[in-house]
Design a protein around this motif. Structure first.
Motif, PDB file in Angstrom:
ATOM      1  N   LEU A   1      32.017  39.322  37.502  1.00  0.00           N
ATOM      2  CA  LEU A   1      31.727  38.033  38.127  1.00  0.00           C
ATOM      3  C   LEU A   1      30.311  37.991  38.690  1.00  0.00           C
ATOM      4  O   LEU A   1      29.610  36.980  38.555  1.00  0.00           O
ATOM      5  CB  LEU A   1      32.744  37.755  39.241  1.00  0.00           C
TER       6      LEU A   1
ATOM      7  N   LEU B   1      37.005  33.701  37.958  1.00  0.00           N
ATOM      8  CA  LEU B   1      37.240  33.812  39.399  1.00  0.00           C
ATOM      9  C   LEU B   1      38.630  33.293  39.760  1.00  0.00           C
ATOM     10  O   LEU B   1      39.372  33.951  40.509  1.00  0.00           O
ATOM     11  CB  LEU B   1      36.176  33.036  40.173  1.00  0.00           C
TER      12      LEU B   1
ATOM     13  N   PHE C   1      32.400  32.024  34.860  1.00  0.00           N
ATOM     14  CA  PHE C   1      32.517  32.520  36.233  1.00  0.00           C
ATOM     15  C   PHE C   1      33.650  31.820  36.973  1.00  0.00           C
ATOM     16  O   PHE C   1      34.494  32.475  37.606  1.00  0.00           O
ATOM     17  CB  PHE C   1      31.205  32.317  36.994  1.00  0.00           C
TER      18      PHE C   1
END
Length: 315
Positions: free
Chosen positions: A82, A32, A28
């Motif tokens: 995500l 990101l 993640f």
């Protein structure tokens, strides 16, 4: 809605990263940061081209359109990915899955068509410099960009309608992190599934291969034109205007070939997931970096624009 009356499945479960339960938080954070950098890089390219009049040329118009298609492509896939990395509930509605497939294919193929047009633009600039302003007039450029978007939309519609008119009557677990064609075909039932699979594969490969061959043809003419330039400095300058585009083409089609031309046979969930990341996350991440670093004029202008914003008293 597409296929809604022909299916017993009302939602799908995306399980792409379930094979890496202990790495999901790290994924993640990594994805990101990659996504934010991709957005920032493309927005910076667009803002630089928009604000600098010297960049209001066909080459940079196409680059701006390419950045827009890249932003929209990642927007169709990565935010949902995500969210799933932080969630234990990975379901996606049937219609939402169809929408994701449509937009990802639309913007993905628009990207390929724009890269093809950019190759043609470089050929005209190097091979026919005296006719460049006529052949690549603002009206002609606008038409080329518009047709790229139309072509991408048609491809997205054809693929999505073909897949979502199939019947889904059994398991609903998609072995991927977004609604991609191969894992969805594995969930479809009916005698027409093999025909649809071959048809969709043929359409996608034909479009990608057609674009790639046109780009190769453009570069064959470009190389021939460069070889006719007498001075070494002139040859280097001519080729340098193609360097960033050629690098992005190699990256784009290199990773696309991994997805579309991989050998048939049983694939592990981990393998499918990692191969999908190369095209959906890594390629959009690399593209603005390549254009920013390999295009000298854009790099200098971006640096000047940033300095003028950060240090206005010295601009």
């Amino acid at each position: 809605m597409l296929g809604l009356n022909h299916t017993l499945v009302s939602e799908f479960i995306l399980i792409g990263f379930s094979a890496f339960p202990h790495l999901q938080l790290m994924f993640f954070l990594l994805f990101l940061l990659t996504y934010l950098f991709t957005l920032l890089g493309n927005l910076l390219i667009m803002a630089t081209i928009w604000s600098e009049r010297s960049l209001h040329t066909p080459m940079y118009l196409f680059l701006c359109a390419l950045s827009i298609s890249e932003i929209l492509y990642t927007l169709a896939i990565i935010p949902r990915m995500l969210a799933d990395l932080l969630s234990t509930h990975h379901s996606i509605a049937f219609v939402a899955c169809g929408n994701q497939m449509f937009f990802s294919f639309t913007f993905g193929f628009t990207h390929s068509f724009l890269l093809t047009i950019m190759g043609y633009d470089r050929y005209v600039a190097i091979g026919h410099p005296l006719r460049y302003n006529v052949l690549m007039s603002p009206r002609a450029c606008a038409c080329l960009v518009a047709w790229s978007w139309v072509g991408g939309s048609v491809m997205g519609l054809v693929v999505t309608m073909a897949i979502f008119h199939l019947t889904f009557c059994g398991p609903n677990e998609v072995q991927h992190f977004f609604c991609h064609v191969p894992p969805l075909l594995k969930l479809a039932c009916g005698e027409d599934v093999p025909v649809v699979a071959k048809g969709v594969g043929l359409v996608c490969i034909t479009a990608l291969l057609g674009c790639f061959l046109l780009i190769l043809l453009s570069y064959a003419f470009i190389v021939a034109a460069i070889l006719r330039i007498s001075s070494a400095e002139g040859r280097h300058k001519a080729f340098s205007t193609c360097a960033s585009h050629l690098t992005v083409v190699i990256v784009h089609y290199g990773f696309a070939s991994v997805i579309y031309l991989k050998p048939k046979g049983p694939q592990s969930l981990e393998g499918d997931t990692l191969m999908g990341i190369t095209y959906t996350v890594l390629t959009p991440f690399l593209s603005p970096i390549i254009f920013s670093l390999r295009n000298k004029e854009l790099k200098v202008t971006m640096k000047k624009t940033l300095l003028s914003k950060l240090l206005p008293q010295n601009s």
